[in-house]
Design a protein around this motif. Structure first.
Motif, mmCIF file in Angstrom:
data_model
loop_
_atom_site.group_PDB
_atom_site.id
_atom_site.type_symbol
_atom_site.label_atom_id
_atom_site.label_comp_id
_atom_site.label_asym_id
_atom_site.label_seq_id
_atom_site.Cartn_x
_atom_site.Cartn_y
_atom_site.Cartn_z
ATOM 1 N N LYS A 21 0.835 -1.202 0.000
ATOM 2 C CA LYS A 21 0.000 0.000 0.000
ATOM 3 C C LYS A 21 0.869 1.250 0.000
ATOM 4 N N ARG A 22 1.902 1.255 0.822
ATOM 5 C CA ARG A 22 2.782 2.410 0.930
ATOM 6 C C ARG A 22 3.412 2.753 -0.420
ATOM 7 N N LYS A 23 3.776 1.745 -1.185
ATOM 8 C CA LYS A 23 4.373 1.961 -2.503
ATOM 9 C C LYS A 23 3.398 2.683 -3.434
ATOM 10 N N VAL A 24 2.148 2.243 -3.444
ATOM 11 C CA VAL A 24 1.137 2.871 -4.295
ATOM 12 C C VAL A 24 0.846 4.294 -3.826
ATOM 13 N N VAL A 25 0.659 4.478 -2.521
ATOM 14 C CA VAL A 25 0.323 5.794 -1.973
ATOM 15 C C VAL A 25 1.454 6.789 -2.234
ATOM 16 N N LYS A 26 2.687 6.381 -2.022
ATOM 17 C CA LYS A 26 3.820 7.279 -2.274
ATOM 18 C C LYS A 26 3.885 7.687 -3.743
ATOM 19 N N SER A 27 3.614 6.753 -4.620
ATOM 20 C CA SER A 27 3.640 7.047 -6.046
ATOM 21 C C SER A 27 2.554 8.065 -6.420
ATOM 22 N N VAL A 28 1.347 7.864 -5.917
ATOM 23 C CA VAL A 28 0.259 8.795 -6.210
ATOM 24 C C VAL A 28 0.575 10.183 -5.659
ATOM 25 N N ILE A 29 1.039 10.242 -4.428
ATOM 26 C CA ILE A 29 1.361 11.526 -3.797
ATOM 27 C C ILE A 29 2.448 12.253 -4.580
ATOM 28 N N THR A 30 3.484 11.547 -4.971
ATOM 29 C CA THR A 30 4.581 12.162 -5.724
ATOM 30 C C THR A 30 4.093 12.718 -7.058
ATOM 31 N N GLN A 31 3.283 11.941 -7.770
ATOM 32 C CA GLN A 31 2.775 12.394 -9.071
ATOM 33 C C GLN A 31 1.913 13.649 -8.916
ATOM 34 N N LEU A 32 1.037 13.671 -7.914
ATOM 35 C CA LEU A 32 0.172 14.835 -7.716
ATOM 36 C C LEU A 32 0.972 16.069 -7.325
ATOM 37 N N ARG A 33 1.956 15.890 -6.447
ATOM 38 C CA ARG A 33 2.804 17.025 -6.053
ATOM 39 C C ARG A 33 3.575 17.583 -7.238
ATOM 40 N N ASN A 34 4.139 16.705 -8.046
ATOM 41 C CA ASN A 34 4.958 17.149 -9.171
ATOM 42 C C ASN A 34 4.142 17.844 -10.255
ATOM 43 N N HIS A 35 2.942 17.385 -10.518
ATOM 44 C CA HIS A 35 2.150 17.963 -11.597
ATOM 45 C C HIS A 35 1.410 19.230 -11.197
ATOM 46 N N PHE A 36 1.013 19.357 -9.934
ATOM 47 C CA PHE A 36 0.146 20.462 -9.545
ATOM 48 C C PHE A 36 0.694 21.347 -8.429
ATOM 49 N N ASN A 37 1.831 21.016 -7.859
ATOM 50 C CA ASN A 37 2.416 21.812 -6.786
ATOM 51 C C ASN A 37 1.397 22.055 -5.665
ATOM 52 N N VAL A 38 0.788 20.979 -5.179
ATOM 53 C CA VAL A 38 -0.200 21.048 -4.104
ATOM 54 C C VAL A 38 0.338 20.331 -2.873
ATOM 55 N N SER A 39 -0.253 20.629 -1.743
ATOM 56 C CA SER A 39 0.061 19.896 -0.519
ATOM 57 C C SER A 39 -0.772 18.619 -0.517
ATOM 58 N N VAL A 40 -0.107 17.475 -0.390
ATOM 59 C CA VAL A 40 -0.784 16.183 -0.462
ATOM 60 C C VAL A 40 -0.273 15.294 0.666
ATOM 61 N N ALA A 41 -1.192 14.527 1.281
ATOM 62 C CA ALA A 41 -0.793 13.593 2.331
ATOM 63 C C ALA A 41 -1.848 12.499 2.457
ATOM 64 N N GLU A 42 -1.427 11.359 2.985
ATOM 65 C CA GLU A 42 -2.382 10.312 3.320
ATOM 66 C C GLU A 42 -3.068 10.739 4.613
ATOM 67 N N VAL A 43 -4.405 10.802 4.598
ATOM 68 C CA VAL A 43 -5.129 11.371 5.731
ATOM 69 C C VAL A 43 -6.069 10.405 6.434
ATOM 70 N N GLY A 44 -6.193 9.183 5.935
ATOM 71 C CA GLY A 44 -7.099 8.253 6.588
ATOM 72 C C GLY A 44 -6.877 6.831 6.125
ATOM 73 N N SER A 45 -7.561 5.913 6.774
ATOM 74 C CA SER A 45 -7.468 4.474 6.470
ATOM 75 C C SER A 45 -6.025 3.989 6.496
ATOM 76 N N ASN A 46 -5.286 4.441 7.487
ATOM 77 C CA ASN A 46 -3.856 4.121 7.555
ATOM 78 C C ASN A 46 -3.565 2.649 7.780
ATOM 79 N N ASP A 47 -4.421 1.936 8.482
ATOM 80 C CA ASP A 47 -4.167 0.535 8.804
ATOM 81 C C ASP A 47 -4.901 -0.450 7.895
ATOM 82 N N ILE A 48 -5.652 0.068 6.929
ATOM 83 C CA ILE A 48 -6.388 -0.800 6.000
ATOM 84 C C ILE A 48 -5.587 -0.856 4.709
#
Length: 95
Positions: A21-48
């Motif tokens: 899960k961490r691999k997928v989430v990190k990839s999504v966060i990185t892509q969104l940050r790089n393309h849009f210069n936004v603040s992005v973080a995982e905010v829920g469902s941390n243990d699922i």
């Protein structure tokens, strides 16, 4: 000042561990940050491990531009194909 905030909820198929899960989430966060210069973080469902909630925030001075960027951000997250989007939420606050 205009603030755009949102949450994207993903279902991660074929994920059997938090490490996967961490691999997928990190990839999504990185892509969104790089393309849009936004603040992005995982905010829920941390243990699922088959579900992820990613929150974002951006600011600007034109409501139409912020709304357009949020729509493009949702489209990019879906087009990445790393996980299925099962829900999106957004709010635009004007001061």
């Amino acid at each position: 000042m205009v603030i755009g905030i949102g949450i994207i909820t993903f279902r991660i198929h074929d994920c059997r561990s938090l490490k996967g899960k961490r691999k997928v989430v990190k990839s999504v966060i990185t892509q969104l940050r790089n393309h849009f210069n936004v603040s992005v973080a995982e905010v829920g469902s941390n243990d699922i491990y088959q579900r992820a909630e990613i929150g974002f925030a951006l600011t600007g001075n034109d409501q139409k531009v912020i709304n357009s960027k949020i729509d493009k951000l949702f489209n990019l997250a879906e087009n990445l194909g790393l996980a299925e989007i099962i829900d999106t939420e957004m709010e635009i606050i004007s001061y």
